[in-house]
Design a protein around this motif. Structure first.
Motif, PDB file in Angstrom:
ATOM      1  N   ASP A   1       0.818  -1.218   0.000  1.00  0.00           N
ATOM      2  CA  ASP A   1       0.000   0.000   0.000  1.00  0.00           C
ATOM      3  C   ASP A   1       0.850   1.266   0.000  1.00  0.00           C
ATOM      4  O   ASP A   1       0.452   2.285  -0.567  1.00  0.00           O
ATOM      5  N   GLN A   2       2.012   1.199   0.655  1.00  0.00           N
ATOM      6  CA  GLN A   2       2.854   2.396   0.763  1.00  0.00           C
ATOM      7  C   GLN A   2       3.387   2.866  -0.589  1.00  0.00           C
ATOM      8  O   GLN A   2       3.866   4.000  -0.707  1.00  0.00           O
ATOM      9  N   SER A   3       3.302   2.020  -1.616  1.00  0.00           N
ATOM     10  CA  SER A   3       3.823   2.386  -2.938  1.00  0.00           C
ATOM     11  C   SER A   3       3.007   3.487  -3.595  1.00  0.00           C
ATOM     12  O   SER A   3       3.506   4.196  -4.476  1.00  0.00           O
ATOM     13  N   ARG A   4       1.741   3.625  -3.201  1.00  0.00           N
ATOM     14  CA  ARG A   4       0.832   4.495  -3.940  1.00  0.00           C
ATOM     15  C   ARG A   4       1.265   5.967  -3.916  1.00  0.00           C
ATOM     16  O   ARG A   4       1.257   6.636  -4.962  1.00  0.00           O
ATOM     17  N   LYS A   5       1.634   6.489  -2.761  1.00  0.00           N
ATOM     18  CA  LYS A   5       1.924   7.927  -2.689  1.00  0.00           C
ATOM     19  C   LYS A   5       3.161   8.320  -3.500  1.00  0.00           C
ATOM     20  O   LYS A   5       3.123   9.330  -4.227  1.00  0.00           O
ATOM     21  N   PRO A   6       4.271   7.570  -3.426  1.00  0.00           N
ATOM     22  CA  PRO A   6       5.388   7.933  -4.312  1.00  0.00           C
ATOM     23  C   PRO A   6       5.029   7.840  -5.787  1.00  0.00           C
ATOM     24  O   PRO A   6       5.412   8.709  -6.578  1.00  0.00           O
ATOM     25  N   LEU A   7       4.296   6.804  -6.183  1.00  0.00           N
ATOM     26  CA  LEU A   7       3.930   6.665  -7.596  1.00  0.00           C
ATOM     27  C   LEU A   7       2.940   7.746  -8.022  1.00  0.00           C
ATOM     28  O   LEU A   7       2.993   8.227  -9.155  1.00  0.00           O
ATOM     29  N   ALA A   8       2.060   8.142  -7.109  1.00  0.00           N
ATOM     30  CA  ALA A   8       1.119   9.220  -7.416  1.00  0.00           C
ATOM     31  C   ALA A   8       1.854  10.532  -7.630  1.00  0.00           C
ATOM     32  O   ALA A   8       1.339  11.445  -8.295  1.00  0.00           O
ATOM     33  N   TRP A   9       3.046  10.663  -7.075  1.00  0.00           N
ATOM     34  CA  TRP A   9       3.881  11.841  -7.312  1.00  0.00           C
ATOM     35  C   TRP A   9       4.712  11.668  -8.581  1.00  0.00           C
ATOM     36  O   TRP A   9       4.818  12.581  -9.401  1.00  0.00           O
ATOM     37  N   MET A  10       5.285  10.493  -8.778  1.00  0.00           N
ATOM     38  CA  MET A  10       6.225  10.282  -9.880  1.00  0.00           C
ATOM     39  C   MET A  10       5.568  10.360 -11.248  1.00  0.00           C
ATOM     40  O   MET A  10       6.130  10.956 -12.182  1.00  0.00           O
ATOM     41  N   LEU A  11       4.404   9.758 -11.403  1.00  0.00           N
ATOM     42  CA  LEU A  11       3.786   9.717 -12.727  1.00  0.00           C
ATOM     43  C   LEU A  11       3.469  11.119 -13.253  1.00  0.00           C
ATOM     44  O   LEU A  11       3.838  11.452 -14.399  1.00  0.00           O
ATOM     45  N   PRO A  12       2.797  11.990 -12.486  1.00  0.00           N
ATOM     46  CA  PRO A  12       2.580  13.359 -12.993  1.00  0.00           C
ATOM     47  C   PRO A  12       3.883  14.136 -13.183  1.00  0.00           C
ATOM     48  O   PRO A  12       3.986  14.959 -14.107  1.00  0.00           O
ATOM     49  N   PHE A  13       4.861  13.900 -12.319  1.00  0.00           N
ATOM     50  CA  PHE A  13       6.152  14.582 -12.475  1.00  0.00           C
ATOM     51  C   PHE A  13       6.814  14.183 -13.787  1.00  0.00           C
ATOM     52  O   PHE A  13       7.314  15.041 -14.532  1.00  0.00           O
ATOM     53  N   LEU A  14       6.811  12.898 -14.093  1.00  0.00           N
ATOM     54  CA  LEU A  14       7.397  12.439 -15.350  1.00  0.00           C
ATOM     55  C   LEU A  14       6.625  12.979 -16.550  1.00  0.00           C
ATOM     56  O   LEU A  14       7.223  13.299 -17.587  1.00  0.00           O
ATOM     57  N   ALA A  15       5.321  13.105 -16.421  1.00  0.00           N
ATOM     58  CA  ALA A  15       4.537  13.693 -17.503  1.00  0.00           C
ATOM     59  C   ALA A  15       4.881  15.174 -17.672  1.00  0.00           C
ATOM     60  O   ALA A  15       5.030  15.667 -18.803  1.00  0.00           O
TER      61      ALA A  15
END
Length: 386
Positions: free
Chosen positions: A74-88
């Motif tokens: 579950d802890q993976s969600r917050k970093p990925l929720a940040w990384m995907l828009p940042f990469l976009a």
């Protein structure tokens, strides 16, 4: 490679406010290039990390955040929720209706970015060493559910953190310098100052050096150096008196998420409370700010150095490290006083401070229209009176 940086310009002094001449050195070409290259390097590290995790096929097929998180801790969600828009935002992924797609062969060259910084800001590659270290050590956060704190602050990375949190690091210096400029204004004689989350001690060192050079260090009668981490506190007790000569130091373990009164701090006893990039991790920001105010003398000041965002939803590259740390992401949210975790906008800080009973909220330098003209500007000193 240099074309990827875009135009490099410095703001005029009138945008920096009355202390413009003191602040202008934070906007040299070297600093601007270092920040932009660090942003590019962080984006490339993010995508390389996702590829290291074996997710290239999913990204090339297009994926949503929910799909990418399926089967992960579950802890993976917050970093990925940040990384995907940042990469976009950085153009390394395409985003459309909540799906993220990797197309073509994006530029993931790291050596070229290092070479550019070696030319423009030599000696400032510790930021990149730290990013490389995070990439190599953080995978168990996603694959095994290991805590980010243990992975990021192990013995192999700790020296890099100490080098990062230094006044000699041009990426980190603005946090300390702006806060120092704000602290020295209206600092009374026989001032009692408490620093929250003082960490590696770079701010105390800057106070001792610049305060001594400018003649106002003698106004400080007590400087209480506090941190919740025993490692930082023990290191400061060993080394800081020599590194910050003339600063009347006292040391104390202190947790900002507990009432200060329960930790031996008397009500209305402090002239200034200082925190460099620490108040945004308060679990209950509203309660913490109210508690800090009660321990300031009437007219005493809270002086915060904080990374600030132009817009709440905009990812800042400096957040990458901290998205893996629970104290950064797991805070109490409130639609009015604490709308998101992590760094806030100037307007959100002012609203939170005034709600907590502070007055005379001020920013150094004035954030608008500076942030509107220079969206990458992200450091601010914020002061408020009890």
């Amino acid at each position: 490679m240099e074309g990827a940086l875009g135009p490099i310009e410095a703001p005029s002094l009138d945008l920096l406010g009355p202390l413009g001449p003191d602040i202008a050195r934070l906007f040299t070409r070297s600093v601007s290039v270092l920040h932009r290259v660090s942003e590019l390097y962080t984006a490339r590290i993010c995508l390389l990390l996702l590829l290291d995790l074996g997710w290239e096929a999913r990204l090339r097929a297009g994926t949503t955040l929910d799909e990418l998180c399926a089967g992960l801790p579950d802890q993976s969600r917050k970093p990925l929720a940040w990384m995907l828009p940042f990469l976009a935002a950085e153009g390394l992924l395409q985003a459309q209706e909540g799906r993220y797609l990797l197309n073509g062969e994006p530029d993931l060259d790291l050596a070229g970015l290092r070479a550019l910084v070696a030319q423009e800001a030599p000696g400032h590659d510790v930021n990149f060493d730290l990013l490389d270290g995070v990439r190599t050590r953080i995978q168990p956060f996603f694959t095994e559910g290991k805590a980010g704190e243990g992975l990021l602050f192990d013995l192999s990375l700790f020296p890099l953190w100490l080098s990062y949190f230094r006044n000699e690091n041009l990426v980190y210096l603005p946090n300390n310098l702006l806060t120092l400029l704000a602290l020295r204004e209206s600092l009374p004689e026989q001032a009692r100052v408490l620093e929250l989350g003082a960490g590696a001690g770079s701010f105390a060192q800057l106070v001792a050096r610049q305060g001594g050079e400018e003649g106002w260090l003698s106004r400080i009668a007590e400087y209480r150096f506090t941190d919740v981490a025993p490692t930082f506190l023990r290191r400061a007790q060993r080394e800081l008196k020599a590194a910050a000569p003339g600063l009347p130091l006292q040391f104390q373990m202190l947790d900002l998420n507990r009432p200060l009164g329960a930790q031996g701090i008397e009500p209305a006893s402090l002239d200034a409370i200082v925190g460099i990039n620490v108040l945004h991790v308060a679990q209950d920001l509203e309660g913490t700010l109210q508690n800090l105010r009660t321990h300031l003398k009437p007219g005493g000041r809270l002086v915060m150095g904080e990374c600030v965002k132009p817009v709440l939803g905009q990812p800042l590259y400096l957040e990458f490290f901290f998205t893996f740390i629970r104290s950064f992401t797991d805070v109490q949210l409130d639609p009015e006083w604490r709308p998101v975790h992590g760094f806030l906008t100037p307007e959100a800080w002012e609203k939170a401070l005034r709600h907590a009973g502070f007055g005379e909220v001020a920013f150094l330098p004035p954030p608008r229209p500076l942030m509107d003209r220079f969206p990458s500007f992200n450091a601010s000193a914020i002061t408020a009176r009890a």
